[in-house]
Design a protein around this motif. Structure first.
Motif, mmCIF file in Angstrom:
data_model
loop_
_atom_site.group_PDB
_atom_site.id
_atom_site.type_symbol
_atom_site.label_atom_id
_atom_site.label_comp_id
_atom_site.label_asym_id
_atom_site.label_seq_id
_atom_site.Cartn_x
_atom_site.Cartn_y
_atom_site.Cartn_z
ATOM 1 N N UNK A 170 0.883 -1.285 0.126
ATOM 2 C CA UNK A 170 -0.003 0.229 0.078
ATOM 3 C C UNK A 170 0.880 1.288 -0.056
ATOM 4 N N UNK A 171 0.074 2.349 -0.008
ATOM 5 C CA UNK A 171 0.774 3.631 -0.219
ATOM 6 C C UNK A 171 0.800 4.274 1.322
ATOM 7 N N UNK A 172 1.755 4.194 2.118
ATOM 8 C CA UNK A 172 1.911 4.653 3.492
ATOM 9 C C UNK A 172 2.198 6.225 3.321
ATOM 10 N N UNK A 173 1.721 7.104 4.309
ATOM 11 C CA UNK A 173 2.028 8.307 4.375
ATOM 12 C C UNK A 173 3.798 8.597 5.002
ATOM 13 N N UNK A 174 4.274 9.517 4.690
ATOM 14 C CA UNK A 174 5.526 9.734 5.297
ATOM 15 C C UNK A 174 5.570 9.511 6.616
ATOM 16 N N UNK A 175 4.693 9.827 7.505
ATOM 17 C CA UNK A 175 4.359 9.486 8.998
ATOM 18 C C UNK A 175 3.069 9.436 9.386
ATOM 19 N N UNK A 206 -0.064 3.259 17.618
ATOM 20 C CA UNK A 206 1.002 2.882 16.903
ATOM 21 C C UNK A 206 1.471 3.749 15.972
ATOM 22 N N UNK A 207 2.816 4.520 15.913
ATOM 23 C CA UNK A 207 3.103 5.213 15.237
ATOM 24 C C UNK A 207 4.237 4.786 13.961
ATOM 25 N N UNK A 208 4.197 5.173 12.979
ATOM 26 C CA UNK A 208 5.315 4.898 12.085
ATOM 27 C C UNK A 208 5.645 6.091 11.200
ATOM 28 N N UNK A 209 6.937 5.859 10.502
ATOM 29 C CA UNK A 209 7.760 6.718 9.507
ATOM 30 C C UNK A 209 7.897 5.612 8.230
ATOM 31 N N UNK A 210 7.701 6.437 7.115
ATOM 32 C CA UNK A 210 8.012 5.801 5.996
ATOM 33 C C UNK A 210 9.615 5.891 5.460
ATOM 34 N N UNK A 211 10.087 4.942 5.297
ATOM 35 C CA UNK A 211 11.525 4.816 5.113
ATOM 36 C C UNK A 211 11.869 4.707 3.627
ATOM 37 N N UNK A 217 4.633 -1.320 -2.527
ATOM 38 C CA UNK A 217 5.061 -1.556 -1.143
ATOM 39 C C UNK A 217 5.603 -0.240 -0.597
ATOM 40 N N UNK A 218 5.748 -0.512 0.900
ATOM 41 C CA UNK A 218 6.559 0.800 1.598
ATOM 42 C C UNK A 218 7.382 0.059 2.631
ATOM 43 N N UNK A 219 8.438 0.654 3.032
ATOM 44 C CA UNK A 219 9.337 0.129 4.287
ATOM 45 C C UNK A 219 8.763 1.029 5.296
ATOM 46 N N UNK A 220 8.425 0.664 6.524
ATOM 47 C CA UNK A 220 8.218 1.330 7.682
ATOM 48 C C UNK A 220 9.048 1.312 8.659
ATOM 49 N N UNK A 221 9.296 2.320 9.737
ATOM 50 C CA UNK A 221 9.815 2.150 10.910
ATOM 51 C C UNK A 221 8.561 2.260 12.089
ATOM 52 N N UNK A 222 7.944 1.226 12.594
ATOM 53 C CA UNK A 222 7.011 1.415 13.375
ATOM 54 C C UNK A 222 7.335 1.390 14.953
ATOM 55 N N UNK A 223 6.406 1.932 15.518
ATOM 56 C CA UNK A 223 6.716 1.784 17.103
ATOM 57 C C UNK A 223 5.179 1.681 17.866
ATOM 58 N N UNK A 224 4.941 0.541 18.396
ATOM 59 C CA UNK A 224 3.894 0.228 19.214
ATOM 60 C C UNK A 224 4.025 1.074 20.644
ATOM 61 N N UNK A 225 3.217 2.205 20.504
ATOM 62 C CA UNK A 225 3.462 3.089 21.775
ATOM 63 C C UNK A 225 2.826 2.314 22.960
ATOM 64 N N UNK A 226 1.659 1.608 22.729
ATOM 65 C CA UNK A 226 0.990 0.424 23.628
ATOM 66 C C UNK A 226 1.302 -0.825 23.440
#
Length: 309
Positions: A170-175, A206-211, A217-226
């Motif tokens: 999919x098309x992920x946002x920049x963050x 859940x937060x993410x940044x697109x790498x 496809x998109x490669x993400x750096x994801x952080x589960x805050x919870x």
């Protein structure tokens, strides 16, 4: 991905035979399917298996350590008298009730060798959080109950930060910061993400940044805050960004089209933000990184993985 360079002793032999000799525990049927699925490359090009290998040829094999029959013993990234941080390869269970090889039992053996294990004194490995069998990355285990209780509280208070790297469809946002509600099917051991709160659900963030992006496809750096069961995989899928290779929450048709037979999910980094004024303060501010991951070949073909290598 496993990379090998063909030795001169294999010169003139077919590539199928070379790989079989290098990985004797690799099932022949699985190897044939890997060639069919374009999961093996020779000098950067998809291989069929009947090519004649030459000394110095570069072979990339997009199979997990488990599939290749490689020892799944995790590398110990850090340990002291209170904690062990291990780099788990894909295919290794965190814990098992059936005697299957798993990370907790391996750390238990390590503690016994170091003279630290005592069931009577509750000096045993405690898994601080689970990681899916198919995923790779860092695990933390406490060596005694007090250390486990401390880190469990730190997790609940969001003072132990985990960063995943994953490839999604999919098309992920920049963050983005994603908000939803989480519940789980305890019998099936799966998560369900909801738009609205129910009596049984918990709010999740859940937060993410697109790498990188490419190939749909998109490669993400994801952080589960919870901290909830399968949070990263399930939450991203709920938002229309299923993890590549995920057969539980992902897009199975898309996975089949891309021949993605391993999950593109990697717990790459953990950061201790646990404060001072207690006996574990020596870990405050420490960051640990994983170096073991196994993504499907389609992620490499799209040029996404170069951003984390």
């Amino acid at each position: 991905m496993i990379h090998i360079t063909v030795d001169a002793s294999y010169g003139g032999r077919e590539l199928f035979d070379v790989i079989s000799a290098e990985f004797p525990a690799l099932d022949a049927k699985l190897l044939k399917r890997a060639f069919k699925d374009a999961a093996i490359a020779l000098n950067g090009k998809n291989a069929r298996g009947n090519e004649k290998a030459a000394a110095g040829d570069k072979v990339d094999i997009f199979l997990s350590d488990e599939q290749l029959g490689i020892d799944l013993t995790p590398d110990v990234v850090y340990q002291d008298e209170n904690f062990v941080i291990a780099d788990k390869p894909a295919g290794l269970l965190c814990v098992s009730d059936t005697g299957e090889k798993n990370a907790v039992s391996m750390v238990e053996e390590l503690m016994k060798l170091r003279g630290e294990y005592s069931l009577e004194a509750l000096m045993v490995p405690y898994l601080v959080y689970p990681l899916e069998k198919e995923a790779s990355g860092l695990l933390i285990m406490a060596k005694h109950e007090d250390a486990y209780m401390f880190l469990s509280q730190a997790m609940a208070q969001r003072r132990l930060t985990r960063h995943y790297v994953c490839a999604v469809k999919g098309e992920a946002k920049e963050s983005a910061e994603l908000l939803a509600y989480h519940t789980q099917d305890r019998a099936a051991k799966t998560a369900r993400i909801l738009e609205r709160q129910t009596r049984e659900s918990r709010p999740i963030v859940t937060r993410y940044q697109r790498l990188a992006k490419g190939g749909g496809m998109a490669l993400l750096r994801a952080r589960p805050v919870t901290n909830c069961l399968h949070q990263v995989r399930a939450h991203l899928a709920f938002e229309g960004l299923p993890v590549i290779g995920d057969e539980t929450y992902g897009d199975r048709k898309f996975n089949a089209k891309l021949r993605a037979r391993t999950i593109a999910l990697w717990l790459k980094e953990i950061i201790f933000e646990i404060g001072t004024g207690h006996e574990y303060a020596y870990l405050n501010g420490r960051k640990f990184e994983s170096h073991v991951f196994c993504f499907p070949k389609c992620v490499y073909d799209a040029g996404l993985i170069e951003t984390v290598q």
